[in-house]
Design an enzyme around this catalytic site. Structure first.
Site, PDB file in Angstrom:
ATOM      1  N   ASP A 271       0.933  -1.224  -0.079  1.00  0.00           N
ATOM      2  CA  ASP A 271       0.043  -0.110   0.035  1.00  0.00           C
ATOM      3  C   ASP A 271       0.841   1.184   0.075  1.00  0.00           C
ATOM      4  OD1 ASP A 271      -1.970   1.898   0.168  1.00  0.00           O
ATOM      5  OD2 ASP A 271      -3.132   0.844   1.827  1.00  0.00           O
TER       6      ASP A 271
HETATM    7  C1  BGC Z   1      -4.970   3.261   0.030  1.00  0.00           C
HETATM    8  C2  BGC Z   1      -5.047   2.562  -1.333  1.00  0.00           C
HETATM    9  C3  BGC Z   1      -4.899   3.243  -2.478  1.00  0.00           C
HETATM   10  C4  BGC Z   1      -3.451   3.715  -2.238  1.00  0.00           C
HETATM   11  C5  BGC Z   1      -3.200   4.441  -3.794  1.00  0.00           C
HETATM   12  C6  BGC Z   1      -3.811   4.171  -0.163  1.00  0.00           C
HETATM   13  O1  BGC Z   1      -3.838   5.172   0.754  1.00  0.00           O
HETATM   14  O2  BGC Z   1      -4.955   2.513   1.197  1.00  0.00           O
HETATM   15  O3  BGC Z   1      -6.161   1.485  -1.188  1.00  0.00           O
HETATM   16  O4  BGC Z   1      -4.614   2.145  -3.500  1.00  0.00           O
HETATM   17  O5  BGC Z   1      -3.455   4.640  -1.426  1.00  0.00           O
HETATM   18  O6  BGC Z   1      -4.001   5.565  -3.709  1.00  0.00           O
END
Ligand code: BGC
Length: 739
Positions: A271
């Site tokens: 993530d």
């Molecule tokens: C989120 C993800 C997301 C990523 C990119 C993170 O903060 O938890 O689900 O895909 O950001 O935006």
């Protein structure tokens, strides 16, 4: 003896030939698959031989907010990713979270995944995934960062709207066609967030303690289905820790379970900023590190992409021999596989976006997912009558619900608001509108203070309600911080922004009030007696208003079923009944004390009546489920149980019903839920028509996870099959025996 052409007329010969031909074709296509697979692996090995150590390391981390570098010298393309689960997010700047300001990046916003789950229609999940994949392809994305399948554990989780509810079987059944649909476009789905990311509060620090049974029986099945049934090409790690270790580079979750037991051959992507350590990231299965902070095109060295845990620090450890090159090669092999499946694939379709077909899919999912919760005296459907005055009250009637919410925020080409949709459908009735309350502009990080005077808004709404025959209150939560939004959890179970008082005040001047509830979460409803109807209308995307008007008017008969329980009060929910140690945690650790009893499993087993039960949803017609039987009484471990029944539409309107099969084991060696969903089928019937259904449940799916054996075990003995149209509305129970 008959000549061959005579024999061919015989249906038995014809059948045998068809079967034989089918087998040959099947074997042929399998061998073609194998050849392609072998070719891919051979090509990958050849490429790996040509890459320098530096070029390999470059493949394992970001080069911008949403891309990774290719190898220019060899023509290996970059990888481009985009959020998210219910639409392709607008372009983000190279090096910051700011939007890039493109004008060609608007898309179709599909309904949020809670709504998709509520359709209980896997075929529609396939259409959803395919359409979304087409949009991602059109926008030149290789990886779509979704779907999310974290289990709904508490109604406070700010991100539940992005997930598929509280039941692992429902989430698994719906996620598989979604992923297959996306990937048909040569775009990888990236199932997230692996694993146990069930709250946003302290999400980047919280340490989850859960049993092996809860892990395997509740929190992992949807991921397992994504890997083993849908062949997902990418998995995203989560922010939280599990048993003291960050889940993004987790020995047990990633090395042992995902890549070992499940034989996953795709990539694990972090993530954004969820990686924390080079040795762990290298050794515990992280393949691509994204988002670990940058400060402006790498002009300073501190947070430069080259300083990511899987960048220079990784390279140094490889050079010093602290990490073996085979560890790197495994990552590169997976990253190259991702490329062969996406941007190096020769048969990639072109994709398309904002087309009528996608809008229709969005509208169909929206109308099928809306759940009718209450309908006293047939309050709904509402006829379009010239003598009728409808007051639409509530900020959500006009507020954009694709804005906000965090990374799933969308920039749709258009978004039909509830007010617009109702006005477009009701040509004869008089439609009045008043906001009733105001919450300020929607932003990722905060709710700005409202700029209008709340007392006058309330007074104006009450005045309007007095004048109207019917009030439709369009309220609920929204996508601002501390509502249905990434980054933190809700702070109250009840409705915010003074809506409870407003509803009570309105109901004093008008007895015909219906509530259109826009949320991705359950809410407390102390005002329930003050309204005649309640419709759960989620976040429905581009076609929101049209879809709501379809159901409100009766053009579409509601058939959605709740994918999670609405407890009467928060303490009735399993996770909350154990206090802070269970949610949100104490000293940054939480214990999942309700264990396997999540959602309806808790309510059923502890005999706590919910306000609205999992699987519940009303219709404008009525159905009878009769003649419920199992094909046998005694089964063996490898059998399939076939549950049969007749469903009849006994009302006056065409409609759809979801027959649900739950199974429980009354006497067991281990703690069990009273019953668990093991099968369901949705069927559409004209008035007066009936059909016969066969719902198959493999005996193997009745296994529990034995913590001492670390394996699944099907217990012998008696089981009870419960068949009905909601977890709390069972038409019949059947006893069976497993030998
Ligand atoms: C989120 C993800 C997301 C990523 C990119 C993170 O903060 O938890 O689900 O895909 O950001 O935006």
């Amino acid at each position: 003896m008959k000549p061959l052409h005579e024999k061919l007329k015989n249906p038995i010969y014809l059948f045998l030939i068809t079967v034989l031909y089918g087998c040959i074709l099947n074997a042929q296509s399998k061998s073609i698959d194998n050849i392609q697979q072998n070719n891919m692996e051979t090509s990958i090995n050849n490429i790996i031989k040509q890459l320098t150590l530096e070029e390999k390391v470059v493949m394992c981390h970001a080069q911008s907010k949403f891309s990774t570098k290719g190898v220019e010298r060899l023509g290996i393309p970059e990888i481009w990713m985009a959020d998210g689960p219910h639409g392709v997010r607008a372009e983000i700047s190279w090096d910051s979270w700011a939007y890039a300001g493109w004008t060609n990046d608007s898309i179709t916003a599909f309904p949020a995944l809670t709504c998709l789950a509520a359709t209980f229609n896997p075929e529609l999940a396939g259409d959803y995934g395919f359409s979304l994949g087409e949009e991602a392809r059109y926008r030149k994305k290789d990886v779509l960062l979704g779907p999310g399948v974290n289990i709904y554990r508490t109604p406070m989780n700010g991100r539940n709207f992005e997930y598929m509810g509280e039941d692992p079987f429902l989430a698994s059944t719906m996620v598989v066609p979604y992923i297959q649909g996306v990937q048909k476009n040569g775009v990888a789905a990236c199932v997230k967030h692996f694993a146990l990311n069930n709250q946003e509060h302290w999400r980047d620090k919280i340490n989850v303690e859960a049993s092996d049974r809860a892990l395997h029986e509740i929190y992992l099945p949807a991921f397992k289905a994504a890997v083993q049934e849908a062949d997902v090409w990418a998995v995203m790690g989560a922010y939280n820790k599990f048993r003291g270790q960050y889940t993004t580079h987790h020995e047990l979750l990633i090395n042992k379970i995902l890549k070992g037991d499940w034989a996953y051959d795709g990539v694990v992507i972090s993530d954004w900023s969820s990686a924390h350590d080079t040795m762990e990231a290298a050794n515990n299965g992280l393949d691509i590190e994204m988002g670990t902070g940058t400060d402006g095109l790498g002009t300073t060295t501190l947070n430069h992409y080259a300083n990511y845990f899987l960048a220079n620090p990784f390279l140094e450890k490889l050079k010093s021999g602290a990490i073996s090159e085979s560890v790197l090669d495994d990552k590169v092999r997976r990253v190259l596989r991702l490329r062969f499946r996406t941007n190096l694939s020769k048969n990639r379709p072109l994709g398309r976006a904002n087309n009528v077909e996608h809008h229709e899919v969005a509208r169909k999912v929206a109308t099928e997912g809306i759940v009718l919760l209450k309908n006293d005296n047939n309050f709904f459907p509402i006829k379009d009558d010239k003598d009728l005055t409808i007051a639409i009250i509530g900020e959500n009637a006009t507020r954009s619900m694709t804005a906000g919410g965090g990374s799933s925020e969308l920039k749709p080409k258009f978004e039909i608001s509830p007010l617009e949709g109702i006005k477009a459908r009701y040509k004869n009735a008089r439609i009045l509108h008043s906001m009733g309350y105001e919450t300020g502009p929607s932003e990722y990080a905060k709710v700005n203070p409202p700029s209008l005077d709340q007392d006058s808004l309330k007074a104006e709404a009450i005045k309007l309600a007095k004048k109207a025959d019917i009030v439709l209150f369009v309220g609920g939560l929204n996508k601002s911080h501390l509502q249905d939004c990434e980054g933190d959890d809700r702070q109250q179970y009840g409705l915010p922004f003074g809506q409870e008082d407003l509803i009570r005040a309105i109901s004093k001047v008008n007895q015909n009030v219906g509530f259109i509830l826009l949320t991705g979460n359950a809410v407390e409803m102390p005002w329930l007696d003050h309204v005649k109807g309640v419709m759960q209308a989620w976040y429905l995307g581009s076609m929101a208003g049209h879809a709501m008007a379809d159901v409100i008017s009766g053009d579409v008969n509601p058939s959605g079923k709740l994918p999670f329980t609405f407890p009467k009060k928060l303490e009735d929910n399993g996770a909350h009944s154990f206090g802070e140690t269970s949610y949100p945690g104490v000293n940054l650790t939480q214990h999942y004390k309700e264990d396997i009893l999540v959602g309806y499993r808790w309510h059923d087993t502890k005999h706590i009546d919910p306000l609205y039960a999992f699987g519940y949803g009303m219709s404008y017609t009525s159905f009878e489920i009769e003649n419920i039987k199992s094909d046998k009484e005694n089964y063996h471990q490898n059998d399939n149980i076939i549950v049969t029944c007749n469903v009849t539409n006994t009302g006056a309107k065409s409609g759809a019903e979801v027959v649900q099969v739950y199974i429980g084991k009354p006497k067991s060696k281990v703690d069990r839920a009273l019953k668990e969903l093991k099968g369901f089928q949705k069927v559409t019937l004209e008035p007066g028509h009936g059909t016969h259904l066969n719902i198959e449940v493999p005996v193997s799916s009745l296994a529990y996870y034995d913590e001492t054996l670390s394996d699944w075990v099907v217990e012998k003995g008696n089981y009870l099959i419960h068949v009905g149209n909601a977890s709390n509305n069972i038409s019949k129970k059947i006893k069976i025996n497993i030998k």
